[in-house]
Motif scaffolding. Structure first.
Motif, mmCIF file in Angstrom:
data_model
loop_
_atom_site.group_PDB
_atom_site.id
_atom_site.type_symbol
_atom_site.label_atom_id
_atom_site.label_comp_id
_atom_site.label_asym_id
_atom_site.label_seq_id
_atom_site.Cartn_x
_atom_site.Cartn_y
_atom_site.Cartn_z
ATOM 1 N N THR A 59 1.533 10.469 -10.380
ATOM 2 C CA THR A 59 0.401 10.339 -9.463
ATOM 3 C C THR A 59 -0.693 11.308 -9.901
ATOM 4 O O THR A 59 -0.511 12.072 -10.855
ATOM 5 C CB THR A 59 0.807 10.665 -8.009
ATOM 6 O OG1 THR A 59 1.135 12.051 -7.929
ATOM 7 C CG2 THR A 59 1.980 9.823 -7.549
ATOM 8 N N ASN A 60 -1.789 11.312 -9.169
ATOM 9 C CA ASN A 60 -2.860 12.254 -9.475
ATOM 10 C C ASN A 60 -2.431 13.702 -9.197
ATOM 11 O O ASN A 60 -3.049 14.638 -9.673
ATOM 12 C CB ASN A 60 -4.135 11.896 -8.704
ATOM 13 C CG ASN A 60 -3.893 11.743 -7.221
ATOM 14 O OD1 ASN A 60 -2.775 11.930 -6.743
ATOM 15 N ND2 ASN A 60 -4.936 11.388 -6.496
ATOM 16 N N ALA A 61 -1.352 13.907 -8.459
ATOM 17 C CA ALA A 61 -0.830 15.243 -8.158
ATOM 18 C C ALA A 61 0.236 15.683 -9.162
ATOM 19 O O ALA A 61 0.734 16.799 -9.082
ATOM 20 C CB ALA A 61 -0.256 15.274 -6.755
ATOM 21 N N SER A 96 0.784 -1.234 0.000
ATOM 22 C CA SER A 96 0.000 0.000 0.000
ATOM 23 C C SER A 96 0.818 1.287 0.000
ATOM 24 O O SER A 96 0.264 2.367 -0.172
ATOM 25 C CB SER A 96 -0.934 0.011 1.211
ATOM 26 O OG SER A 96 -0.182 -0.034 2.404
ATOM 27 N N ARG A 97 2.164 1.186 0.157
ATOM 28 C CA ARG A 97 2.988 2.392 0.238
ATOM 29 C C ARG A 97 4.320 2.214 -0.488
ATOM 30 O O ARG A 97 4.881 1.125 -0.535
ATOM 31 C CB ARG A 97 3.286 2.753 1.700
ATOM 32 C CG ARG A 97 2.079 3.219 2.455
ATOM 33 C CD ARG A 97 2.445 3.446 3.920
ATOM 34 N NE ARG A 97 1.324 3.927 4.683
ATOM 35 C CZ ARG A 97 0.364 3.171 5.183
ATOM 36 N NH1 ARG A 97 0.394 1.871 4.998
ATOM 37 N NH2 ARG A 97 -0.627 3.710 5.867
ATOM 38 N N PHE A 98 4.806 3.347 -1.009
ATOM 39 C CA PHE A 98 6.154 3.444 -1.558
ATOM 40 C C PHE A 98 6.817 4.556 -0.769
ATOM 41 O O PHE A 98 6.413 5.707 -0.833
ATOM 42 C CB PHE A 98 6.100 3.782 -3.056
ATOM 43 C CG PHE A 98 7.446 4.067 -3.658
ATOM 44 C CD1 PHE A 98 8.359 3.040 -3.870
ATOM 45 C CD2 PHE A 98 7.807 5.348 -4.017
ATOM 46 C CE1 PHE A 98 9.605 3.301 -4.430
ATOM 47 C CE2 PHE A 98 9.044 5.611 -4.576
ATOM 48 C CZ PHE A 98 9.938 4.588 -4.785
ATOM 49 N N MET A 156 0.180 3.642 -2.866
ATOM 50 C CA MET A 156 0.199 2.871 -4.107
ATOM 51 C C MET A 156 -1.049 3.125 -4.947
ATOM 52 O O MET A 156 -0.968 3.161 -6.166
ATOM 53 C CB MET A 156 0.329 1.371 -3.815
ATOM 54 C CG MET A 156 1.696 0.974 -3.367
ATOM 55 S SD MET A 156 2.888 1.237 -4.678
ATOM 56 C CE MET A 156 4.113 0.077 -4.211
ATOM 57 N N ARG A 157 -2.173 3.345 -4.319
ATOM 58 C CA ARG A 157 -3.407 3.549 -5.069
ATOM 59 C C ARG A 157 -3.369 4.842 -5.892
ATOM 60 O O ARG A 157 -4.116 4.991 -6.842
ATOM 61 C CB ARG A 157 -4.616 3.536 -4.136
ATOM 62 C CG ARG A 157 -4.687 4.706 -3.185
ATOM 63 C CD ARG A 157 -5.936 4.655 -2.291
ATOM 64 N NE ARG A 157 -5.925 5.743 -1.353
ATOM 65 C CZ ARG A 157 -5.314 5.749 -0.181
ATOM 66 N NH1 ARG A 157 -4.661 4.667 0.199
ATOM 67 N NH2 ARG A 157 -5.352 6.791 0.611
ATOM 68 N N ASN A 158 -2.500 5.784 -5.526
ATOM 69 C CA ASN A 158 -2.399 7.046 -6.259
ATOM 70 C C ASN A 158 -1.344 7.023 -7.351
ATOM 71 O O ASN A 158 -1.261 7.960 -8.142
ATOM 72 C CB ASN A 158 -2.083 8.195 -5.294
ATOM 73 C CG ASN A 158 -3.201 8.459 -4.323
ATOM 74 O OD1 ASN A 158 -4.361 8.155 -4.605
ATOM 75 N ND2 ASN A 158 -2.864 9.017 -3.182
#
Length: 112
Positions: free
Chosen positions: A93-95, A20-22, A31-33
């Protein structure tokens, strides 16, 4: 930082990748982003080194500063060869996009 009940895929001194994380030195990405990850080459400019060499070439035409011109040319050539491109793991990412890990050695990004 330790996360309970997470599967850890990779860890070294500066990077941790879980389901779930990097996590890098200063940033944590969910991770989902993350929409994509790729190796990106950062091209370093060699313009200043070339200008130094050209300046040294002009000094060769003067008898008074001929040796200084040779030294400046040698320094310019050394500087030119010392400039190395950098490689980054670029995460989208979305950002937006971010370079998460940067190195002069491309081989650290290869699978072992």
């Amino acid at each position: 930082m330790e996360f309970q009940n997470e599967v850890q895929f990779y860890q070294d001194s500066s990077v941790t990748v879980t389901q779930s994380r990097f996590v890098t030195h200063s940033k944590t990405y969910a991770m989902r982003n993350i929409s994509s990850v790729h190796i990106f080459e950062i091209i370093k400019s060699k313009t200043k080194a070339v200008v130094t060499i050209v300046f040294g070439l002009f000094l060769l035409f003067s008898k008074d500063v001929f040796w200084i011109g040779l030294i400046i040319i040698a320094l310019g050539i050394w500087w030119f060869t010392a400039i190395k491109n950098e490689y980054a793991v670029r995460i989208s990412t979305n950002a937006g996009e971010a370079n998460s890990i940067i190195s002069k050695d491309k081989n650290i990004f290869r699978k072992s």
